[in-house]
Design an enzyme around this catalytic site. Sequence first.
Site, PDB file in Angstrom:
ATOM      1  N   HIS A  91       0.549  -1.236  -0.007  1.00  0.00           N
ATOM      2  CA  HIS A  91      -0.028  -0.079  -0.012  1.00  0.00           C
ATOM      3  C   HIS A  91       0.966   1.265  -0.102  1.00  0.00           C
ATOM      4  CE1 HIS A  91      -3.409   2.658   0.728  1.00  0.00           C
ATOM      5  NE2 HIS A  91      -2.647   3.160   1.697  1.00  0.00           N
ATOM      6  N   SER A  92       0.372   2.158  -0.916  1.00  0.00           N
ATOM      7  CA  SER A  92       1.109   3.506  -1.141  1.00  0.00           C
ATOM      8  C   SER A  92       2.967   3.169  -1.282  1.00  0.00           C
ATOM      9  CB  SER A  92       1.050   4.345   0.138  1.00  0.00           C
ATOM     10  OG  SER A  92       1.406   5.717   0.026  1.00  0.00           O
ATOM     11  N   MET A  93       3.724   3.682  -0.401  1.00  0.00           N
ATOM     12  CA  MET A  93       5.049   3.444  -0.604  1.00  0.00           C
ATOM     13  C   MET A  93       5.203   1.770  -0.826  1.00  0.00           C
ATOM     14  SD  MET A  93       8.415   4.241   2.061  1.00  0.00           S
ATOM     15  CE  MET A  93       8.271   2.785   2.927  1.00  0.00           C
ATOM     16  N   SER A 117      -1.341  -1.026  -4.376  1.00  0.00           N
ATOM     17  CA  SER A 117      -2.726  -0.345  -3.615  1.00  0.00           C
ATOM     18  C   SER A 117      -2.024   1.228  -3.281  1.00  0.00           C
ATOM     19  CB  SER A 117      -3.030  -0.981  -2.326  1.00  0.00           C
ATOM     20  OG  SER A 117      -4.107   0.059  -1.463  1.00  0.00           O
TER      21      SER A 117
END
Length: 245
Positions: A91-93, A119
């Site tokens: 997720h994200s990074m 994500s």
Amino acid sequence: MENGSATWLRSFVPRPDAERRIVCLAHGGGGATGFRPWAQALPGTEVIAVQYPGREDRVADAFPPDLAAMAALIADELAPLLDRPYALFGHSMGATVAHEVAHALRDRGRPEPLRLFASGREAPHDEEGGKVHLMDDDGLAEELRRLGGTDAEVLRVPELRAMILAYVREDYRLIETYRAPYRPPLTCPVSVFLGAADPDLDPARASRWAESTTGPTDLRVFPGDHFYLVPHRAETLDAVAAALG
């Protein structure tokens, strides 16, 4: 995969007879315990969470020099666990790190994941960098408030604020200085997830993950903002389980 601070991987509910594993990588500022509720929620799947340095039980551990080096360290520790099929969820990074881990494992002659779940993040080749990691503490704290992933009350406690901002700054340094090298794309399927109200990502931009693989890609938009997967955990897990088949 012990809980010692030197290790990268956490298994909150070991499942030695599971058909597959899913390796979960958190957003910048996040930790492995964010995936604890996932541990028994995916049928036939053992959940492994990556613990970044500087937080939770790794508060004293140093950060790697760059994101590629971090992915290589994760891949080294993950390699012995590839005795069964695996997936990656970031997720994200964490989505960018997961993509790098997939390449690092392939470079070592190991199989690609069953599926990469990306994500809340633009595709690696669209990373533009940034200067959040160069901001003062007030600017960094404001960025966390904007995204909504950190309890504002926690940032009002001086000792906690200092500790959190220290590792968040390092996370931002890793992702904002990252540039994807040119290399052949992956071949595994990629599932792209995002929140409908994410302030930094829209479906058109998210769909560019299709260029990261020669395999099939699919896009799923959930209600919510950048951290949609917290209030919509059940819906997210249902989508993951369906994609793992």
